[in-house]
Design a protein around this motif. Structure first.
Motif, PDB file in Angstrom:
ATOM      1  N   UNK A 147      -2.880 -11.863   6.627  1.00  0.00           N
ATOM      2  CA  UNK A 147      -1.840 -11.574   5.636  1.00  0.00           C
ATOM      3  C   UNK A 147      -0.482 -12.036   6.158  1.00  0.00           C
ATOM      4  N   UNK A 148       0.257 -12.714   5.312  1.00  0.00           N
ATOM      5  CA  UNK A 148       1.579 -13.188   5.710  1.00  0.00           C
ATOM      6  C   UNK A 148       2.653 -12.134   5.510  1.00  0.00           C
ATOM      7  N   UNK A 149       2.339 -11.107   4.708  1.00  0.00           N
ATOM      8  CA  UNK A 149       3.338 -10.079   4.420  1.00  0.00           C
ATOM      9  C   UNK A 149       2.629  -8.754   4.150  1.00  0.00           C
ATOM     10  N   UNK A 150       3.135  -7.684   4.761  1.00  0.00           N
ATOM     11  CA  UNK A 150       2.545  -6.352   4.581  1.00  0.00           C
ATOM     12  C   UNK A 150       3.669  -5.353   4.337  1.00  0.00           C
ATOM     13  N   UNK A 151       3.472  -4.492   3.343  1.00  0.00           N
ATOM     14  CA  UNK A 151       4.514  -3.527   2.981  1.00  0.00           C
ATOM     15  C   UNK A 151       3.873  -2.176   2.700  1.00  0.00           C
ATOM     16  N   UNK A 152       4.519  -1.101   3.158  1.00  0.00           N
ATOM     17  CA  UNK A 152       4.003   0.248   2.928  1.00  0.00           C
ATOM     18  C   UNK A 152       5.074   1.091   2.230  1.00  0.00           C
ATOM     19  N   UNK A 153       4.642   1.873   1.256  1.00  0.00           N
ATOM     20  CA  UNK A 153       5.528   2.782   0.518  1.00  0.00           C
ATOM     21  C   UNK A 153       5.471   4.161   1.159  1.00  0.00           C
ATOM     22  N   UNK A 169       0.834  -1.199   0.000  1.00  0.00           N
ATOM     23  CA  UNK A 169       0.000   0.000   0.000  1.00  0.00           C
ATOM     24  C   UNK A 169       0.870   1.250   0.000  1.00  0.00           C
ATOM     25  N   UNK A 170       0.237   2.383  -0.275  1.00  0.00           N
ATOM     26  CA  UNK A 170       0.901   3.683  -0.215  1.00  0.00           C
ATOM     27  C   UNK A 170       0.581   4.317   1.137  1.00  0.00           C
ATOM     28  N   UNK A 171       1.465   5.199   1.584  1.00  0.00           N
ATOM     29  CA  UNK A 171       1.336   5.751   2.931  1.00  0.00           C
ATOM     30  C   UNK A 171       0.007   6.463   3.167  1.00  0.00           C
ATOM     31  N   UNK A 172      -0.597   7.016   2.088  1.00  0.00           N
ATOM     32  CA  UNK A 172      -1.815   7.804   2.289  1.00  0.00           C
ATOM     33  C   UNK A 172      -3.061   6.960   2.540  1.00  0.00           C
TER      34      UNK A 172
END
Length: 548
Positions: A143-149, A127-130
């Motif tokens: 969710x096994x993995x979560x990432x933020x930009x 996902x994006x920070x906003x």
């Protein structure tokens, strides 16, 4: 088939194995490392350019992240990233590994996000920070993995740090080779009449969009193409990715603000020397309200529109100031471009054209029988015995919905239209949008087009509403152009105008002035929401009548 190809020489080639990331983007990095992407920030002035080699490196890095985090071919990744370059790194990285991205628009609410994660059994999310605050309201424990930009958050891996800690090259022995028939991408339908369905496409979808880009958009390798679209909608890959990069065209991505600014969009067309342009009718309607004589359109050579039919009055004004005819087209989340007006055809303003290259499309009745000239029926695509290129594999985890969309050898789009004597298709509306009033069947677009030709009207939408005498009458919701104010006099003037522009029985007996119209992510007017609002008003009136 990369690069420019004459129409008479073009053939769709469907190999057993295909990977858009390796076989198209990386191939261009080797053959001709030209500028593939011009990214423009929200101010409409700040920009960055990316060559195919840049995209190769970015996508390789994200692919390595996926590999290192245990993703395999066929795993699904929820992608909620707006119009920023990182979107390309994520999408192309997924394609290279065979992970199936599920793009989503940032306007979704937490309950919408949760529905998508549960329905898809997504393995991870990027996902994006906003939209981080929204995601924090969602149960993401599965969710096994979560990432933020662009942000740091507890439980979320930072995208930038991860990208800096992986190599530019991929070790091919770590990934499984992808077949053309493997799942490629999933988009959720807009859900205007039901919960969103998961539209699953395979690698042939990317290949099929050559038809979209080569013929309808008329793209060449040296073009600079701009399609207006949020990355959460299928139109993004229609105009910013698949077909364009088969050809080698430079694409533009503008990180637009939430509110559409027609002046900035016109500035971009002028200042970035856009040669081909695709926008929904809503955008064209807003842009022609500006003083177009102030802009230089010398580089613009080809304009197209889709999403819903374009009003003839808008077409004429755009042509007058830009010298561009607007070539309408039609397709769905489930297809590539299947009906189009192309450069070698006469333009009939308001018509979406004829069946596109390689597709058999017709107008059928409820029983699947072909209809005659002028008869309204279902827009249907022939899908048997040979499944056409770019046609979706089905609604994921919804066999019944997939089955119900097929009638014999035909896929029913859910839209209605009629054909004229020359074989041109004329959109009428969604199957549930056609208005039956006083014994007549009225397509909302006919009334909307008549209203749109009045100078007071910036935008409008038409629905049928209950009436004690006539059963159903036509009601219009009108957004006024600058300089006009609501009044009973204007209501009468608009009604008389419609009577003059079209058959008298098609005029709106009710007109309500509104500040805006409800729309889907793609810019289509949500008539369903307008009908729901009217039903609620009627219920409230009945409640008030019987409340002591």
């Amino acid at each position: 088939m990369l690069g420019d190809v004459r129409k008479e020489d073009f053939k769709i080639v469907v190999p057993e194995y295909f990977n858009f990331g390796f076989d198209v983007v990386d191939k261009w990095a080797e053959l001709d490392d030209k500028i593939a992407l011009i990214w423009i920030d929200t101010d409409g002035k700040t920009y960055k350019t990316f060559r195919f080699s840049d995209l190769k490196r970015m996508s390789n890095r994200f692919a390595n992240i996926l590999i290192d985090r245990g993703y395999k071919k066929g795993d699904m990744l929820y992608v909620m990233v707006p119009r920023v370059p990182e979107w390309y790194a994520v999408m192309l990285g997924c394609f290279k590994v065979g992970v199936v991205p599920m793009p989503a628009p940032k306007i979704l609410r937490p309950k919408d996000i949760y529905y998508r994660l549960e329905k898809s059994s997504a393995k991870g999310a990027v996902i994006y920070y906003n939209v981080l605050d929204k995601m924090m309201e969602v149960d993401t424990s599965k969710l096994l993995h979560k990432m933020v930009i662009g942000a740091e958050a507890n439980g979320w891996e930072n995208f930038e740090k991860a990208m800096n800690n992986v190599p530019d090259e991929i070790f091919m022995d770590k990934i499984e080779k992808t077949k053309t028939s493997d799942p490629l991408i999933i988009y959720f339908t807009s859900g205007t009449t039901d919960f969103p369905k998961m539209v699953l496409h395979d690698g042939g979808y990317a290949i099929g969009h050559q038809i979209t880009a080569r013929f309808w958009q008329d793209l060449k390798k040296d073009d600079i193409h701009w399609t207006l679209s949020d990355t959460g909608w299928g139109k993004a890959v229609w105009g910013k990715l698949f077909g364009q990069w088969f050809i080698g065209t430079t694409v533009v991505m503008y990180n637009a603000a939430d509110a559409f600014d027609p002046k900035i969009h016109l500035d971009i067309i002028q200042n970035f020397k856009i040669t081909t342009f695709c926008a929904p009718p809503t955008a064209y309607r807003m842009m022609i309200l500006q003083d177009l004589s102030k802009y230089n359109f010398d580089n613009l050579r080809h304009s197209v529109s889709a999403g819903e039919p374009l009003n003839p009055s808008v077409y004429e004004r755009w042509l007058e100031y830009t010298g561009n005819k607007i070539y309408d087209g039609y397709g769905q989340t489930e297809t590539v471009n299947i009906i189009a007006t192309t450069k070698d055809m006469e333009v009939k303003p308001g018509s979406m054209g004829k069946p596109a290259f390689g597709f058999e499309v017709d107008i059928l009745d409820d029983d699947g029988n072909p209809l005659g000239i002028g008869e309204i029926g279902h827009i249907a695509l022939k899908v048997k015995p040979n499944r056409p290129i770019g046609f979706f594999k089905g609604y994921y985890k919804d066999e019944e919905a997939t089955k119900n969309s097929i009638h014999g050898d035909w896929y029913f789009t859910g839209d209605k239209a009629h054909k004229d004597k020359d074989g041109y298709f004329w959109f009428v509306g969604r199957a549930d949008d056609v208005i039956k009033t006083s014994g007549y069947r009225v397509g909302p677009f006919e009334v909307e087009s008549a209203l749109q030709s009045h100078p007071a009207v910036a935008e409008n939408a038409v629905i049928g509403v209950p009436d004690e005498l006539r059963g159903t009458i036509i009601k219009a919701f009108v957004v006024l152009a600058p300089g006009f104010e609501p009044s009973d006099t204007l209501v009468s003037e608009l009604q008389e105008h419609v009577k003059k522009e079209t058959a008298p029985y098609k005029y709106p007996r009710k007109i309500e002035f509104v500040k805006s119209l409800p729309k889907t992510v793609s810019g289509k007017i949500r008539r369903t929401e307008l009908r729901e609002m009217e039903e609620m008003k009627l219920k409230q009136m009945n409640t008030d009548l019987f409340t002591p």
